[in-house]
Design a protein around this motif. Structure first.
Motif, PDB file in Angstrom:
ATOM      1  N   GLU A  35      95.806  53.120  73.909  1.00  0.00           N
ATOM      2  CA  GLU A  35      94.952  54.988  74.048  1.00  0.00           C
ATOM      3  C   GLU A  35      96.149  55.700  74.671  1.00  0.00           C
ATOM      4  OE1 GLU A  35      91.822  55.765  74.694  1.00  0.00           O
ATOM      5  OE2 GLU A  35      90.534  54.106  75.161  1.00  0.00           O
ATOM      6  N   THR A 102      85.344  54.173  73.463  1.00  0.00           N
ATOM      7  CA  THR A 102      87.075  55.261  73.996  1.00  0.00           C
ATOM      8  C   THR A 102      88.182  54.496  72.790  1.00  0.00           C
ATOM      9  OG1 THR A 102      87.312  54.026  75.585  1.00  0.00           O
ATOM     10  CG2 THR A 102      86.069  55.612  75.611  1.00  0.00           C
ATOM     11  N   MET A 105      87.946  56.026  69.012  1.00  0.00           N
ATOM     12  CA  MET A 105      88.185  57.202  69.174  1.00  0.00           C
ATOM     13  C   MET A 105      89.212  58.033  69.227  1.00  0.00           C
ATOM     14  SD  MET A 105      84.827  59.099  71.759  1.00  0.00           S
ATOM     15  CE  MET A 105      85.574  60.451  71.833  1.00  0.00           C
ATOM     16  N   ALA A 140      88.649  60.415  75.144  1.00  0.00           N
ATOM     17  CA  ALA A 140      88.093  59.271  74.888  1.00  0.00           C
ATOM     18  C   ALA A 140      88.997  58.673  76.213  1.00  0.00           C
ATOM     19  CB  ALA A 140      89.222  59.369  73.830  1.00  0.00           C
ATOM     20  N   GLU A 144      88.183  56.019  79.510  1.00  0.00           N
ATOM     21  CA  GLU A 144      89.857  54.570  79.311  1.00  0.00           C
ATOM     22  C   GLU A 144      90.111  54.069  80.490  1.00  0.00           C
ATOM     23  OE1 GLU A 144      91.856  51.562  78.081  1.00  0.00           O
ATOM     24  OE2 GLU A 144      90.669  52.957  77.412  1.00  0.00           O
TER      25      GLU A 144
END
Length: 440
Positions: A35, A102, A105, A140, A144
């Motif tokens: 992420e 998430t 995304m 997102a 996260e």
């Protein structure tokens, strides 16, 4: 009459096996790494690439850089919205599925950025599209951070909650290592080639990382704390965000202001300092990115170290000590950056993240999680952290650029004084917070 709810229930991790705990820790770390690789890759490219590709060629590069930082801020502004949105469903239906969404995304957005046309091809549609993608990224990431932190913290026992939460938090600098390392490797290309195609490949590489992260998240079990709350039928009767605002207003405000300072330093190091030192001529673009990479690598281990200290001595003492360290070292850090010496600037990067930032930031995962009960925790942690990130990290590049340009001749001293101001506010908020290390 409102029922009193204590911030932490029975020992976290009850009813989960060691195998499940290990999977949760690995999944949280890898997921956060992916992420933040995606999210911070934009920050690394904001001052080096986007001013030249997504705005008119006739525009002053300084203005293009400022606009790139504004788009960077747009992602941070979207994070609290994403935190509340995904926190709502995470508190009602569980952490696992939300984290899967998430991560997916983030990966799709990064690949889209890597493929998108520039201003030369589609004109003003290019920066508009970049804003849209950045906002989706922010949504997102907003869901996260809290989810990954809670999945790690809620799978272990109370005595190790601080260091468990920090495993997910350490995914941030791990993602930054990957982002700056891979972008730095391509930054060694001739400038024309780097701007033509080299910068795109790190964004496209995100697809590989996302596949790995999704596989790990598929294998992890749901949070035992959440399952326990469901079995006891202690779920919320209203929207989690309303419970947070109604039952935890003090904890929310103290959490937001308590983390803005260290988050300012995080973004300052990751976004502003690389183009700043390159402009001085002491380092090349690639060398500065590699120094930031080395700093972030040490940061991965510094965060759990300070979190471990908080498991032994408490969240408040460690974070207050971190505030004192931050105030004491910020002027020496900028002196290193302004020295003009390659090795002293490299030392400045090592002081900024692994020492100044991590000393107060390490315990943050447990510090925020322990402020809220299980059924409002995802939303509460998301809201406090993401609003704090807007005030601290989101505004950092723009504030630094403005402060250093003031006519008072202060230069980086202006940035240092502003950072001290944020840290003093954070220290007061930590001092006013309750110690939660031994709460069960």
């Amino acid at each position: 009459m409102t029922k009193t709810i204590h911030p932490v229930h029975a020992p976290a991790g009850a009813g989960t096996s060691r195998k499940d705990s290990r999977r949760a820790l690995v999944s949280s770390f890898l997921g956060s790494t992916v992420e933040y690789y995606d999210f911070l890759l934009y920050g690394s490219a904001a001052g080096l690439v986007f001013p030249y590709l997504f705005f008119p060629e006739t525009m002053d590069p300084a203005v293009g850089t400022a606009l790139s930082f504004v788009i960077l801020l747009a992602g941070y502004v979207a994070r609290p919205v994403g935190g509340v949105l995904f926190g709502h469903f995470g508190d009602r239906f569980g952490r696992k599925n939300i984290l899967f969404i998430t991560l997916m995304m983030m990966g799709l957005v990064s690949v889209a950025i890597g493929l998108m046309p520039t201003f030369h091809t589609i004109g003003m549609a290019a920066p508009i599209l970049l804003v849209l993608l950045r906002v989706i990224q922010g949504l997102a990431v907003g869901g996260e951070w809290a989810g990954a932190t809670l999945m790690a913290a809620e799978h272990v026992g109370e005595k190790n909650r601080g260091i468990a939460a920090s495993v997910a938090v350490s995914g941030g600098p791990a993602g930054a290592v990957l982002a700056t390392l891979i972008l730095g490797l391509f930054a060694g290309l001739p400038r024309e080639e780097f701007l033509a195609w080299g910068w795109r490949l790190p964004f496209l590489f995100s697809a590989v990382l996302v596949i790995i992260g999704l596989y790990m998240r598929y294998r992890v079990t749901e949070s035992p704390d959440f399952l326990k709350a469901q079995a006891e039928n202690t779920g919320p009767t209203g929207a989690p965000i309303l419970r947070v605002l109604r039952e935890y207003p003090r904890e929310t405000v103290l959490g937001i202001l308590g983390i803005a300072g260290p988050l300012f330093m995080q973004a300052l190091m990751g976004v502003f300092m690389v183009p700043h030192v390159v402009a001085t001529g002491a380092m090349t673009q690639q060398q500065a990115l590699m120094m930031l990479t080395a700093s972030n690598f040490l940061h991965i281990f510094a965060i759990p170290f300070f979190a471990w200290l908080s498991d032994r001595f408490g969240r408040r003492p460690v974070m207050l000590a971190g505030a004192a360290i931050s105030v004491a070292l910020v002027f020496p850090m900028f002196a290193l950056f302004n020295s003009g010496s390659f090795w002293l600037i490299a030392l400045g990067f090592m002081v900024g993240n692994p020492i100044i930032q991590a000393s107060m930031y390490g315990p943050v995962g447990a510090f925020l999680a322990e402020k809220f009960d299980t059924n409002a925790r995802y939303t509460g942690v998301s809201l406090t952290y993401q609003v704090g990130s807007v005030l601290g990290a989101g505004t950092a590049p723009l504030m630094a650029q403005w402060l250093i340009s003031l006519d008072n001749g202060g230069g980086t001293d202006n940035i240092a004084w502003y950072f001290i101001f944020l840290i003093l506010i954070a220290a007061v908020c930590v001092y006013l917070s309750k110690e939660t290390r031994k709460r069960a």
